[in-house]
Design an enzyme around this catalytic site. Structure first.
Site, PDB file in Angstrom:
ATOM      1  N   THR A 177       0.812  -1.223   0.000  1.00 24.08           N
ATOM      2  CA  THR A 177       0.000   0.000   0.000  1.00 24.08           C
ATOM      3  C   THR A 177       0.847   1.276   0.000  1.00 24.08           C
ATOM      4  O   THR A 177       0.307   2.367  -0.156  1.00 24.08           O
ATOM      5  CB  THR A 177      -0.903   0.013   1.252  1.00 24.08           C
TER       6      THR A 177
ATOM      7  N   SER B 281       4.242   3.938  -0.940  1.00 20.45           N
ATOM      8  CA  SER B 281       4.672   4.659  -2.134  1.00 20.45           C
ATOM      9  C   SER B 281       5.418   3.730  -3.104  1.00 20.45           C
ATOM     10  O   SER B 281       5.121   3.674  -4.303  1.00 20.45           O
ATOM     11  CB  SER B 281       5.550   5.824  -1.661  1.00 20.45           C
ATOM     12  N   VAL B 282       6.355   2.952  -2.580  1.00 22.55           N
ATOM     13  CA  VAL B 282       7.114   2.037  -3.438  1.00 22.55           C
ATOM     14  C   VAL B 282       6.257   0.814  -3.783  1.00 22.55           C
ATOM     15  O   VAL B 282       6.287   0.312  -4.913  1.00 22.55           O
ATOM     16  CB  VAL B 282       8.430   1.606  -2.747  1.00 22.55           C
TER      17      VAL B 282
ATOM     18  N   GLU C 114      20.672   9.834   5.363  1.00 19.48           N
ATOM     19  CA  GLU C 114      20.901   9.633   3.920  1.00 19.48           C
ATOM     20  C   GLU C 114      22.388   9.758   3.541  1.00 19.48           C
ATOM     21  O   GLU C 114      22.913   8.975   2.754  1.00 19.48           O
ATOM     22  CB  GLU C 114      20.069  10.663   3.150  1.00 19.48           C
TER      23      GLU C 114
ATOM     24  N   ARG D 284      20.825  -4.119   4.335  1.00 16.82           N
ATOM     25  CA  ARG D 284      21.733  -3.714   3.256  1.00 16.82           C
ATOM     26  C   ARG D 284      23.210  -3.904   3.580  1.00 16.82           C
ATOM     27  O   ARG D 284      23.986  -4.238   2.701  1.00 16.82           O
ATOM     28  CB  ARG D 284      21.507  -2.233   2.923  1.00 16.82           C
TER      29      ARG D 284
ATOM     30  N   ARG E  78      16.349  17.885   0.238  1.00 14.15           N
ATOM     31  CA  ARG E  78      15.013  17.565  -0.288  1.00 14.15           C
ATOM     32  C   ARG E  78      14.521  18.802  -1.027  1.00 14.15           C
ATOM     33  O   ARG E  78      14.548  19.913  -0.468  1.00 14.15           O
ATOM     34  CB  ARG E  78      14.076  17.222   0.874  1.00 14.15           C
TER      35      ARG E  78
ATOM     36  N   HIS F 239      15.850  12.106  -8.596  1.00 19.45           N
ATOM     37  CA  HIS F 239      16.922  12.648  -7.761  1.00 19.45           C
ATOM     38  C   HIS F 239      18.046  13.175  -8.674  1.00 19.45           C
ATOM     39  O   HIS F 239      18.581  12.430  -9.503  1.00 19.45           O
ATOM     40  CB  HIS F 239      17.506  11.564  -6.852  1.00 19.45           C
TER      41      HIS F 239
ATOM     42  N   CYS G  45      18.035   4.908  -2.837  1.00 20.48           N
ATOM     43  CA  CYS G  45      17.728   5.425  -4.182  1.00 20.48           C
ATOM     44  C   CYS G  45      18.807   6.362  -4.739  1.00 20.48           C
ATOM     45  O   CYS G  45      19.149   6.302  -5.919  1.00 20.48           O
ATOM     46  CB  CYS G  45      16.367   6.103  -4.182  1.00 20.48           C
TER      47      CYS G  45
ATOM     48  N   SER H 212       8.938  12.269  -3.393  1.00 22.19           N
ATOM     49  CA  SER H 212       8.425  10.894  -3.312  1.00 22.19           C
ATOM     50  C   SER H 212       9.386   9.979  -2.567  1.00 22.19           C
ATOM     51  O   SER H 212       8.988   8.916  -2.100  1.00 22.19           O
ATOM     52  CB  SER H 212       8.150  10.331  -4.708  1.00 22.19           C
TER      53      SER H 212
END
Ligand code: NAP
Length: 364
Positions: A18, A20-21, A206, A117, A239, A246, A153, A183
């Site tokens: 459900t 965004s990705v 990030e 990761r 952002r 990006h 990303c 996003s």
């Protein structure tokens, strides 16, 4: 044969369907030639509802009809039966243990979350860059299952631009300033009053993620272990008020004295394992070098190669480093759902999953 005329012979589950990705997964999988959505999973808030009611659909294409009426299920490996592949876009706070439980149940989990990761035995894959890292799964102890991770990303866009330069000339130092799309912050994301007419010069965690993930992806695997790349990377992440895409301004110091035309040639001639294997989501080419003095731009260039290619432009000498350039990548396509699909295609084509064969055959 599925009703769209494709050979969607491999059933898959979408975890975090459900979000965004997750929505991107749903949209991409609907048209995928190999994979067929068999389960949509999310939190207890969404479970038990038809997908169309559970999701706040923000894609520009309608919810695929076949999927709209499917029931969302709780995220539980005991519910997915014979399904052996799961795409995870679970929230970072819950992804780690849930993904492990699916892998232990014999499922190949391709994860977008940060949880695994940096695990020693989890390949962090950008298929054009480090397909050989798949061999790390041999040291995982999930039985027939495995976890593969899709990188952050921004890292994906950066390493795709660096890899041809590293192969040809050696990359020593990198300075990068990102301008990242809204996003990337998931749903509901950054509030309107914060986003419009604004730049937010902070994205939690990030910068650290980009630096350590890039070194792992560009590193060498030997004897079942990764030796990280020695490149020094400094990042500043921002952002900006862009929906998708990006943009990154990159300066590099190289191991050899070369000309700017050598960089452009290296990008243009770059080809990776997905192109050689003719995988369904592999863009051809992966890198578009754009000559226009004002390119790349998110609105104009993020959809190149169906959002799976990256755009590079403005390569020129740098008075502090050797060269500088701008790179642009689609954060929810190449940087998330599309990238994860390419990872799964690579793994299935390479015969990683015993008993699951790619249409046209797997290479074992
Ligand atoms: P999001 O929009 O917030 O979606 C999160 C998903 O996780 C939703 O489907 C949500 O289900 C589900 N979820 C939350 N808590 C759960 C629980 N306790 N049990 C089961 N499911 C649960 O996030 P997103 O932007 O799609 O990001 C998903 C993952 O991908 C994150 O790990 C993120 O770091 C990573 N990622 C995102 C991007 C990007 O561009 N957005 C790029 C690369 C990687 P409900 O709707 O039922 O709450």
């Amino acid at each position: 044969m599925a009703d769209n005329g494709k050979n969607q012979s491999i059933p898959v589950a979408v975890l975090g369907a459900t979000g965004s990705v997750g929505q991107r997964f749903v949209a991409l999988l609907d048209a995928h030639p190999w994979f067929r959505i068999a389960h949509l999973m999310a939190s207890e808030r969404s479970a038990g509802k038809p997908y169309r009611e559970a999701v706040n659909w923000v894609q520009t294409t309608p919810i695929p009809e076949r999927v709209a009426s499917m029931m969302v299920e709780v995220t539980d490996p005991s519910a997915i039966g014979e399904c052996r592949v799961a795409f995870s876009s679970l929230d970072d706070t819950v992804a780690g243990p849930l993904e492990e439980s699916f892998a232990r149940a014999g499922v190949l989990v391709v994860s977008n979350a940060k949880s695994h990761r940096m695990d020693e035995n989890v390949p962090l894959l950008v298929p054009e860059v480090n397909a050989d890292h798949l061999e790390l799964t041999r040291t995982q102890d999930f039985g027939r299952g495995a976890i593969l991770a899709n990188p952050n990303c921004s890292t994906i866009g950066l390493v795709l631009a660096l890899k041809p330069l590293d192969d040809a000339f050696g990359v020593r130092d990198v300075n990068v300033v990102t301008m990242q799309a809204l996003s990337g912050a998931g749903l509901p994301g950054v509030g309107g009053m914060q986003a419009i007419d604004n730049v937010i010069p902070f994205i939690g965690g990030e910068e650290e993620k980009m630096e350590r993930e890039a070194r792992k992806i560009l590193g060498q695997v030997s004897g079942g272990k990764i030796a990280g790349h020695g490149v020094r990377i400094s990042t500043q992440c921002n952002r900006v008020s862009v929906i998708d895409g990006h943009t990154q301004c990159v300066s590099v110091k190289l191991g050899q004295k070369v000309d700017v035309q050598d960089l452009i040639r290296a990008w243009r001639e770059f080809e990776g394992e997905p192109q050689r294997l003719d995988l369904p989501s592999a863009p051809k080419p992966t890198i578009h070098y754009l000559e226009e003095e004002n390119a790349p731009q998110p609105r104009l260039h993020r959809e190149l190669g169906n959002g799976m290619a990256i755009a590079v432009g403005r390569a020129r000498p740098c008075s502090l480093f050797d060269f500088k350039f701008v790179t642009l990548s689609h954060n929810t396509l190449r940087g998330a759902a599309g990238g994860a699909l390419l990872v799964a295609e690579l793994a299935v084509r390479k015969g990683l999953l015993e008993g699951v064969e790619a249409p046209g055959g797997s290479i074992v």
